[in-house]
Design a protein around this motif. Structure first.
Motif, PDB file in Angstrom:
ATOM      1  N   GLU A  80      18.614   8.358 -43.843  1.00 45.55           N
ATOM      2  CA  GLU A  80      17.574   9.374 -43.744  1.00 45.55           C
ATOM      3  C   GLU A  80      16.271   8.833 -44.340  1.00 45.55           C
ATOM      4  O   GLU A  80      16.242   8.322 -45.454  1.00 45.55           O
ATOM      5  CB  GLU A  80      18.001  10.629 -44.500  1.00 45.55           C
ATOM      6  N   VAL A  81      15.171   8.966 -43.570  1.00 45.67           N
ATOM      7  CA  VAL A  81      13.855   8.515 -44.051  1.00 45.67           C
ATOM      8  C   VAL A  81      12.843   9.656 -44.067  1.00 45.67           C
ATOM      9  O   VAL A  81      11.675   9.439 -44.368  1.00 45.67           O
ATOM     10  CB  VAL A  81      13.322   7.347 -43.191  1.00 45.67           C
ATOM     11  N   GLY A  82      13.276  10.856 -43.747  1.00 45.87           N
ATOM     12  CA  GLY A  82      12.404  12.014 -43.744  1.00 45.87           C
ATOM     13  C   GLY A  82      13.145  13.216 -43.192  1.00 45.87           C
ATOM     14  O   GLY A  82      14.283  13.102 -42.729  1.00 45.87           O
ATOM     15  N   PRO A  83      12.526  14.392 -43.223  1.00 47.67           N
ATOM     16  CA  PRO A  83      13.195  15.598 -42.727  1.00 47.67           C
ATOM     17  C   PRO A  83      13.544  15.536 -41.245  1.00 47.67           C
ATOM     18  O   PRO A  83      14.497  16.169 -40.799  1.00 47.67           O
ATOM     19  CB  PRO A  83      12.190  16.716 -43.026  1.00 47.67           C
ATOM     20  N   ASP A  84      12.768  14.778 -40.470  1.00 50.62           N
ATOM     21  CA  ASP A  84      13.036  14.667 -39.040  1.00 50.62           C
ATOM     22  C   ASP A  84      12.965  13.217 -38.575  1.00 50.62           C
ATOM     23  O   ASP A  84      12.578  12.920 -37.447  1.00 50.62           O
ATOM     24  CB  ASP A  84      12.049  15.519 -38.234  1.00 50.62           C
ATOM     25  N   ARG A  85      13.329  12.297 -39.455  1.00 48.04           N
ATOM     26  CA  ARG A  85      13.358  10.873 -39.130  1.00 48.04           C
ATOM     27  C   ARG A  85      14.575  10.236 -39.788  1.00 48.04           C
ATOM     28  O   ARG A  85      14.954  10.582 -40.907  1.00 48.04           O
ATOM     29  CB  ARG A  85      12.106  10.145 -39.635  1.00 48.04           C
ATOM     30  N   CYS A  86      15.187   9.275 -39.110  1.00 47.44           N
ATOM     31  CA  CYS A  86      16.284   8.519 -39.707  1.00 47.44           C
ATOM     32  C   CYS A  86      16.331   7.135 -39.074  1.00 47.44           C
ATOM     33  O   CYS A  86      15.846   6.921 -37.953  1.00 47.44           O
ATOM     34  CB  CYS A  86      17.611   9.250 -39.558  1.00 47.44           C
ATOM     35  N   ARG A  87      16.901   6.205 -39.812  1.00 48.01           N
ATOM     36  CA  ARG A  87      17.012   4.822 -39.365  1.00 48.01           C
ATOM     37  C   ARG A  87      18.470   4.524 -39.055  1.00 48.01           C
ATOM     38  O   ARG A  87      19.367   4.942 -39.773  1.00 48.01           O
ATOM     39  CB  ARG A  87      16.491   3.874 -40.437  1.00 48.01           C
ATOM     40  N   LEU A  88      18.698   3.787 -37.977  1.00 45.28           N
ATOM     41  CA  LEU A  88      20.054   3.554 -37.498  1.00 45.28           C
ATOM     42  C   LEU A  88      20.179   2.128 -36.995  1.00 45.28           C
ATOM     43  O   LEU A  88      19.344   1.657 -36.217  1.00 45.28           O
ATOM     44  CB  LEU A  88      20.367   4.542 -36.372  1.00 45.28           C
ATOM     45  N   GLU A  89      21.215   1.406 -37.472  1.00 46.04           N
ATOM     46  CA  GLU A  89      21.506   0.066 -36.952  1.00 46.04           C
ATOM     47  C   GLU A  89      22.559   0.196 -35.868  1.00 46.04           C
ATOM     48  O   GLU A  89      23.631   0.778 -36.084  1.00 46.04           O
ATOM     49  CB  GLU A  89      22.011  -0.855 -38.059  1.00 46.04           C
ATOM     50  N   VAL A  90      22.253  -0.351 -34.694  1.00 43.49           N
ATOM     51  CA  VAL A  90      23.147  -0.245 -33.546  1.00 43.49           C
ATOM     52  C   VAL A  90      23.407  -1.647 -33.002  1.00 43.49           C
ATOM     53  O   VAL A  90      22.697  -2.603 -33.326  1.00 43.49           O
ATOM     54  CB  VAL A  90      22.544   0.650 -32.446  1.00 43.49           C
ATOM     55  N   GLY A  91      24.411  -1.760 -32.162  1.00 37.70           N
ATOM     56  CA  GLY A  91      24.727  -3.062 -31.588  1.00 37.70           C
ATOM     57  C   GLY A  91      25.657  -2.947 -30.412  1.00 37.70           C
ATOM     58  O   GLY A  91      26.301  -1.917 -30.189  1.00 37.70           O
ATOM     59  N   SER A  92      25.741  -4.033 -29.640  1.00 34.80           N
ATOM     60  CA  SER A  92      26.585  -4.062 -28.452  1.00 34.80           C
ATOM     61  C   SER A  92      26.666  -5.500 -27.950  1.00 34.80           C
ATOM     62  O   SER A  92      25.873  -6.358 -28.351  1.00 34.80           O
ATOM     63  CB  SER A  92      26.005  -3.153 -27.363  1.00 34.80           C
ATOM     64  N   ASP A  93      27.630  -5.749 -27.075  1.00 30.16           N
ATOM     65  CA  ASP A  93      27.689  -7.035 -26.385  1.00 30.16           C
ATOM     66  C   ASP A  93      26.701  -7.090 -25.228  1.00 30.16           C
ATOM     67  O   ASP A  93      26.460  -8.162 -24.673  1.00 30.16           O
ATOM     68  CB  ASP A  93      29.102  -7.282 -25.845  1.00 30.16           C
ATOM     69  N   ASP A  94      26.153  -5.944 -24.848  1.00 30.47           N
ATOM     70  CA  ASP A  94      25.260  -5.855 -23.687  1.00 30.47           C
ATOM     71  C   ASP A  94      24.045  -4.999 -24.069  1.00 30.47           C
ATOM     72  O   ASP A  94      24.187  -3.796 -24.289  1.00 30.47           O
ATOM     73  CB  ASP A  94      26.008  -5.228 -22.511  1.00 30.47           C
ATOM     74  N   PRO A  95      22.838  -5.578 -24.150  1.00 29.54           N
ATOM     75  CA  PRO A  95      21.663  -4.789 -24.547  1.00 29.54           C
ATOM     76  C   PRO A  95      21.306  -3.685 -23.558  1.00 29.54           C
ATOM     77  O   PRO A  95      20.787  -2.640 -23.952  1.00 29.54           O
ATOM     78  CB  PRO A  95      20.538  -5.836 -24.650  1.00 29.54           C
ATOM     79  N   ASP A  96      21.588  -3.884 -22.271  1.00 33.21           N
ATOM     80  CA  ASP A  96      21.287  -2.845 -21.288  1.00 33.21           C
ATOM     81  C   ASP A  96      22.195  -1.633 -21.485  1.00 33.21           C
ATOM     82  O   ASP A  96      21.738  -0.488 -21.385  1.00 33.21           O
ATOM     83  CB  ASP A  96      21.440  -3.402 -19.866  1.00 33.21           C
ATOM     84  N   ARG A  97      23.465  -1.884 -21.776  1.00 36.60           N
ATOM     85  CA  ARG A  97      24.364  -0.772 -22.053  1.00 36.60           C
ATOM     86  C   ARG A  97      23.954  -0.074 -23.351  1.00 36.60           C
ATOM     87  O   ARG A  97      24.029   1.152 -23.465  1.00 36.60           O
ATOM     88  CB  ARG A  97      25.802  -1.267 -22.174  1.00 36.60           C
ATOM     89  N   LEU A  98      23.498  -0.859 -24.324  1.00 41.63           N
ATOM     90  CA  LEU A  98      23.050  -0.280 -25.584  1.00 41.63           C
ATOM     91  C   LEU A  98      21.833   0.614 -25.366  1.00 41.63           C
ATOM     92  O   LEU A  98      21.728   1.694 -25.958  1.00 41.63           O
ATOM     93  CB  LEU A  98      22.714  -1.399 -26.575  1.00 41.63           C
ATOM     94  N   ALA A  99      20.914   0.184 -24.504  1.00 45.29           N
ATOM     95  CA  ALA A  99      19.730   1.005 -24.213  1.00 45.29           C
ATOM     96  C   ALA A  99      20.133   2.330 -23.595  1.00 45.29           C
ATOM     97  O   ALA A  99      19.603   3.397 -23.959  1.00 45.29           O
ATOM     98  CB  ALA A  99      18.792   0.237 -23.279  1.00 45.29           C
ATOM     99  N   LEU A 100      21.103   2.302 -22.666  1.00 45.17           N
ATOM    100  CA  LEU A 100      21.575   3.542 -22.057  1.00 45.17           C
ATOM    101  C   LEU A 100      22.197   4.454 -23.108  1.00 45.17           C
ATOM    102  O   LEU A 100      21.995   5.674 -23.094  1.00 45.17           O
ATOM    103  CB  LEU A 100      22.597   3.237 -20.958  1.00 45.17           C
ATOM    104  N   TRP A 101      22.969   3.872 -24.020  1.00 48.52           N
ATOM    105  CA  TRP A 101      23.613   4.674 -25.066  1.00 48.52           C
ATOM    106  C   TRP A 101      22.577   5.338 -25.956  1.00 48.52           C
ATOM    107  O   TRP A 101      22.713   6.514 -26.300  1.00 48.52           O
ATOM    108  CB  TRP A 101      24.537   3.790 -25.896  1.00 48.52           C
ATOM    109  N   VAL A 102      21.530   4.614 -26.321  1.00 51.06           N
ATOM    110  CA  VAL A 102      20.509   5.165 -27.205  1.00 51.06           C
ATOM    111  C   VAL A 102      19.788   6.325 -26.536  1.00 51.06           C
ATOM    112  O   VAL A 102      19.441   7.327 -27.184  1.00 51.06           O
ATOM    113  CB  VAL A 102      19.514   4.070 -27.642  1.00 51.06           C
ATOM    114  N   THR A 103      19.573   6.228 -25.216  1.00 51.12           N
ATOM    115  CA  THR A 103      18.882   7.320 -24.522  1.00 51.12           C
ATOM    116  C   THR A 103      19.690   8.611 -24.572  1.00 51.12           C
ATOM    117  O   THR A 103      19.123   9.703 -24.460  1.00 51.12           O
ATOM    118  CB  THR A 103      18.605   6.960 -23.056  1.00 51.12           C
TER     119      THR A 103
END
Length: 320
Positions: free
Chosen positions: A262-285
């Protein structure tokens, strides 16, 4: 007349098959007297099976629900059905967890060869729509689960994400399901540290027969350990993103044990990862809110490619 122990198993199987049996029906099926039936029922009760008696001329017996789960007796068809069902659940990652794995391991350990062949025939005759993740070998999963249940050291060959092969000697602790994949948390005896291994990259070696005393580790620590090790060692691509939502909302949305800062009332930081950056982008959306890529050029480039594909799709729709 069959032996007493075999007769008790047959009686138990009959009681599990039907709600009510008269004494005469049971005696006829078992080829004994009603007095012997009463004696056998008493033996089942002493073993913890809640057999209820119904009074009257046509008095009989029924197996009631108890406070504890006694052993079950399955016929051939039932055993095959249960094994196939547990296997299908593991393949589909239905969240059955370690309990389902140990149940499958116990069942296949005592299953006669003729029934194992029937189970294998069903598996070989079954097709699964392929997805992006490798198929899970249930024999490997069962071997790992059996070693955990028995407290037995496990040797296996392991292939890392970059293709490097190694031999591991471990004390297996827990299997963790995360998404469509399964991970083994084990104490690596050669590296003297906890290790996390993808089950689909494990090739078990013959059982060692060497027992060990499991190390104490809380359940929440198991999940944290797997998440952190998977992020550091098995993701080919990693990124840090700033999510424009509260940490509480993000935790509820992702449904996995990732660490959210948590970095604020409506902000947070998250470390994510995957073997495939395109699949990771879809997941984040799928978080359904605005995000910023703080670190991770591969993810930023994947977002550009995704945005361009979506723009092209929109132009095709509006040009009709």
């Amino acid at each position: 007349m069959i032996e007493t122990s075999a007769r008790l198993l047959q009686l138990l199987s009959l009681l599990q098959l039907k709600r009510d049996w008269t004494s005469g029906e049971l005696a006829q099926r078992l080829e004994v007297s009603t007095r012997t039936v009463r004696t056998d029922v008493g033996k089942l009760r002493s073993l913890g099976y809640p057999v209820e008696a119904r009074p009257g001329v046509a008095g009989g017996y029924r197996l009631a629900a108890g406070s504890a789960m006694p052993p079950l007796v399955l016929d051939d068809d039932e055993a095959v059905a249960v094994a196939v069902g547990l296997g299908a659940a593991a393949r589909a990652s239905l969240g059955a967890g370690e309990t389902a794995l140990t149940a499958l391991a116990k069942l296949e350990q005592v299953m006669p060869a003729r029934l194992r062949r029937r189970v294998e025939a069903v598996r070989e005759a079954t097709s699964v729509v392929p997805g992006g993740d490798p198929a899970l070998d249930l024999e490997v999963l069962g071997a790992v689960a059996a070693a955990i249940r028995a407290g037995e050291r496990l040797r296996f060959g392991y292939t890392s994400w970059d293709g490097a092969e190694s031999s591991r000697h471990t004390e297996p602790h827990r299997v963790v399901a995360w998404g469509a994949r399964w991970y083994l948390l084990a104490w690596d005896l050669d590296r003297v540290d906890w290790g996390v291994f993808r089950v689909d990259r494990i090739t078990p070696k013959p059982p060692t027969g060497a027992r060990f005393r499991p190390r104490e580790i809380p359940e929440e620590a198991v999940l944290r350990h797997v998440v952190s090790r998977v992020g550091r060692a098995t993701w080919r691509y990693r990124a840090t993103i700033l999510v424009h939502a509260s940490a509480e909302d993000v935790v509820a949305r992702i449904g996995s044990p990732l660490e959210v800062e948590e970095v604020g009332p409506d902000r947070c930081r998250l470390e994510v990862g995957s073997d495939d950056p395109d699949r990771l982008a879809l997941w984040v959306t799928q978080l359904g809110t605005d995000v910023e890529v703080l670190e991770g050029e591969e993810l930023a480039a994947a977002f550009d490619r995704l945005a361009e594909r979506l723009r092209r799709a929109a132009r095709v729709r509006t040009s009709r």
